[in-house]
Design an enzyme around this catalytic site. Sequence first.
Site, PDB file in Angstrom:
ATOM      1  NE  ARG A 230      -2.458  -1.811   3.274  1.00 60.07           N
ATOM      2  CZ  ARG A 230      -2.931  -1.913   4.498  1.00 60.07           C
ATOM      3  NH1 ARG A 230      -4.000  -1.203   4.856  1.00 60.07           N
ATOM      4  NH2 ARG A 230      -2.355  -2.718   5.381  1.00 60.07           N
TER       5      ARG A 230
ATOM      6  N   GLY B  50      -6.412  -6.881  15.974  1.00 61.84           N
ATOM      7  CA  GLY B  50      -6.739  -8.021  16.814  1.00 61.84           C
ATOM      8  C   GLY B  50      -7.243  -7.550  18.168  1.00 61.84           C
TER       9      GLY B  50
END
Length: 455
Positions: free
Chosen positions: A14, A138
């Site tokens: 990215r 997470g």
Amino acid sequence: MLDIVILAAGKGTRMRSAKPKVLQTISGLPMVAHVHNAACALLGEKQAPVIVVGHGANEVQDYFADKSVHWAEQTEQLGTGHAVRQALPYLTDLQTTLILYGDVPLIQPETLKALVEKCNSAKLALLTVNLSDPSGYGRIVRDTQDNSIVAIVEEKDASQAQKQIREINTGIMAVPTAKLREWMPKLSNDNAQQEYYLTDIVAMARADGLAIEHCQPQAQWEVDGVNNRHQQAALERQFQLNQANLYMQQGLMLLDPVRFDCRGQLAFGVDVCIDINVVIEGVVELGDGVSIGPNCVIKDSVIAAGTRIEANSMVDGSRVGPHCSVGPYARLRPGSVLQHSAKVGNFVEVKKSVIGQGSKVNHLSYIGDCDMGSGVNIGAGTITCNYDGVNKFKTTIGNDCFVGSNTALVAPVSLADDTSIGAGSTITKNTESNNLAIARARQRNISGWQKPVKK
């Protein structure tokens, strides 16, 4: 004792760059170098961290060629657990292993020290943070009875209820090394990403009866990672603001701390003032009372007390004496030395030259490979012709010389003390003291001249 592993194998798609992600810069320094510095602050001089490389491994290794590092290579990108497994040969079982990330550049040594202190042979320690929007991270799953940490669930594997959890895993953890070596072969890639998650060792630790400790950083930006240019720019500004705030606490006057960049090391005296959009690069020292105008670049230079650098000037690899004036729109190139009260004015370029005490090069001039005495006045448009296309030659200008405007001094040439040069001269021969040197074509006035007419 402590081992540190820095994970730096990712490509960083990215970022849209041919350069490995961890070599993208914050404040002119690769992100992984910031992390390496934090690691070395904990390890001291006698130990070296392990850096796990993958994409662009050679480039990363080349950057650290003169630094102490153990290298491990992850040839396939199979997750964080797989990456840590590559580092196991360098780890000592009786120690703690601290796991860091090469794309989390602003982590502070004080935070890491606090995390490591919570880890021992019976405890694993996680660095967590609470986010208002935890999307993409997470989640820290806790026991509903005693609030102890029981697991980390990646978002792609999380239930809807778990996705509501705001406490997230930063990825940074301290682990007893012997247990880390025991858990690594047990990792499974039976998950949505088909990767070996390092975070799975949290559930293994709980199953083995280890306590799961945690601590949090003082600020969220410490654990922010970089995956795209927007995040890189955000951390750049945060880093610069941190530095600006520290410098202001130490007495530096910044007219606008938001518009200040230091991409190196800055030392300064008292009553130093820096205007907007100034960039500091390399190692810079500013003496007492120095003033830097807006839009200046100062690189690898020493500027002595009382000197003013006017707007839009560049000072690179130079030594500027006390009470000098530089600019506006001046450029001091490497090897330039300005002695006490010298002046270099607007649109003047100086390269590898000494400008003597009280001497003035006020405007529109180039002074290169020149040794200039004191009390010299250089007229506008003067240049030292120091290059014959192959070799460089030196110009020497004695004390109290006057050089008229639009003069070319063709090196090698020497002007003795008290020489005066007529404007518009091209000087190719040495002068003697108190000479007036004029070297230009005789003027002719032609009468009856007919101007060209446009056809």
